[in-house]
Every structure is written in C-alpha cells, then in structure tokens.
Design an enzyme around this catalytic site. Structure first.
Site, short mmCIF file in Angstrom:
data_model
loop_
_atom_site.label_atom_id
_atom_site.label_comp_id
_atom_site.label_asym_id
_atom_site.label_seq_id
_atom_site.Cartn_x
_atom_site.Cartn_y
_atom_site.Cartn_z
N ILE A 10 0.41 3.80 1.62
CA ILE A 10 0.49 4.39 2.96
C ILE A 10 1.37 3.56 3.90
O ILE A 10 1.58 3.94 5.05
CB ILE A 10 -0.90 4.57 3.60
CG1 ILE A 10 -1.61 3.22 3.77
CG2 ILE A 10 -1.74 5.55 2.82
CD1 ILE A 10 -2.86 3.30 4.64
N SER A 11 1.88 2.44 3.43
CA SER A 11 2.59 1.50 4.30
C SER A 11 4.00 2.01 4.63
O SER A 11 4.85 2.15 3.75
CB SER A 11 2.69 0.14 3.62
OG SER A 11 3.59 -0.70 4.29
N LEU A 12 4.24 2.27 5.90
CA LEU A 12 5.54 2.72 6.36
C LEU A 12 6.64 1.76 5.97
O LEU A 12 7.67 2.15 5.40
CB LEU A 12 5.52 2.88 7.89
CG LEU A 12 6.87 3.01 8.59
CD1 LEU A 12 7.56 4.30 8.18
CD2 LEU A 12 6.70 2.92 10.09
N SER A 63 0.86 -1.18 0.00
CA SER A 63 0.00 0.00 0.00
C SER A 63 0.89 1.23 0.00
O SER A 63 1.96 1.24 0.63
CB SER A 63 -0.91 0.02 1.24
OG SER A 63 -1.55 1.29 1.37
N THR A 117 6.66 -0.64 3.78
CA THR A 117 6.87 -0.79 2.33
C THR A 117 7.83 0.30 1.85
O THR A 117 8.76 0.03 1.09
CB THR A 117 5.55 -0.70 1.56
OG1 THR A 117 4.67 -1.75 2.00
CG2 THR A 117 5.78 -0.85 0.07
#
Length: 211
Positions: free
Chosen positions: A14-16, A12, A18
C-alpha cells in the site's frame, strides 16, 4: 567467487513511495547485481510504534503538500499515478501473505511485486480483495489460486508477524526502507545515497537510536 552485495528491503504493497521508487530501485539492483531480501511489513503497526501517522490523520497542510509531491514525482519518474485511489487506505495482508508463500517456494516474485504495487496507485483496485490478488499473481506468471491457499498456513502467519517485529527491532519507521551493510536508507528519494554507498564501498554509517 565474488559475493553479491545484499540489500534488505522493507516495504508494503500500500506504500505510495514504494511504488513511486520501485522501478528506480529495480534499475539499481540490476546495475550493481544486488541480492535483495524482500520483507513485506505491516506499515500501520510500524507507524503505531514510531510516531508516524496515516495520511488521513496528518495536518491539512501536510496532506496538501503530499498531493503536490505525488504529481512532481510522477513527472520525475515518468510513471502513471492515481492521485486519489478509491480504495486507499486498505489492508495489503493478503498480498503480503501470498508473496511470502511464493518466496518460501523459491518462486520468481519480481513481476508479482511490480504488479502488486500498481493495484492501488495505477489500477485503482482494492488490494484487500482476494480475487484481485489472485488475478495479479496469475498475470505475474504465478498460480494465484494455489498461492492464496498456501498463504493461509500457520507458518505464513508467523512469518508475517515476524517480519514486522523484525522491522520494529531494526528501528524501521516507514517504507520503503533499505539496509545496506546495516546502514539505513529511508524513502525512495534516498536511492541516490544508497547508490553512493554501494559504488564507493565506504564504511557504513552506524545506526543507533538516541535515547
């Protein structure tokens, strides 16, 4: 002709984690000439069926430890990181839809993914702002306005939902989540384990949910 080794990559914007692991993942892809299928998913929908919690709903001690980990990983990966983004949590669906529209046209999305992951965690901008997403697409060598228009089609809407449903079916419970030969690897801190599986060419470890 040798067939490229393939990775399914659920993530995603918004995934930190990632974002934190993405440069290292790109290096791994380049090193082993991997073929990646990019699968943007609704992270909160994944949490709702897998028992995960958004950051704000986690116990205080876990939130505090996460803050320490963020700083450690930024140092380890040598990357910039906004520790408390002004617009987090937010909804990345506009960017996900634009990415799916670009992939449907076989466009090169590498730079777009790289830049979109920085919106919250480096640029400190609002990922649910369509103007921000258009600018990021333009900066990435794509036609942002056209992608935004293309992303509103019913086919894109169906694909957004299908990818998240597929992730649920495959027992994905967070991001980033990688599958190599159907063996799961959760988290950017499992990239070393993913590389071991690729390098050794060992038999995959089966993934079966215990009932």
């Amino acid at each position: 002709m040798t067939t490229k080794r393939k990775i399914d990559f659920y993530f995603s914007f918004i995934s930190l984690y990632t974002y934190i692991g993405y440069e290292a993942f790109e290096a791994l892809v380049k090193k082993y000439d991997l073929e990646v299928t990019y699968k943007p998913i609704d992270l909160h929908a994944i949490f709702s069926v897998s028992g995960g919690l958004p950051v704000s709903k986690r116990p205080p001690q876990r939130q505090a430890y996460r803050f320490v980990e963020m700083q450690r990983w930024a140092i380890t990966r040598n990357i910039p990181l906004v520790l408390k983004p002004k617009h987090h949590p937010s909804d990345p669906v506009i960017g996900h839809r634009m990415l799916i529209a670009a992939m449907a046209q076989n466009l090169d999305v590498q730079e777009f993914i790289r830049n979109a992951l920085k919106i919250l965690w480096v640029d400190d901008l609002d990922i649910k702002d369509s103007k921000v997403m258009v600018e990021v697409a333009n900066k990435s060598g794509l036609d942002g306005e056209q992608l935004l228009k293309d992303s509103t089609s019913p086919a894109i809407d169906a694909e957004v939902n299908r990818l998240t449903a597929e992730a649920v079916e495959r027992q994905v419970f967070g991001t980033p989540f990688f599958f190599y030969r159907d063996e799961p690897f959760w988290g950017q801190d499992r990239l070393d384990l993913l590389e071991e599986a690729i390098r050794s060419n060992r038999d995959p470890i089966p993934f079966k949910v215990i009932s």
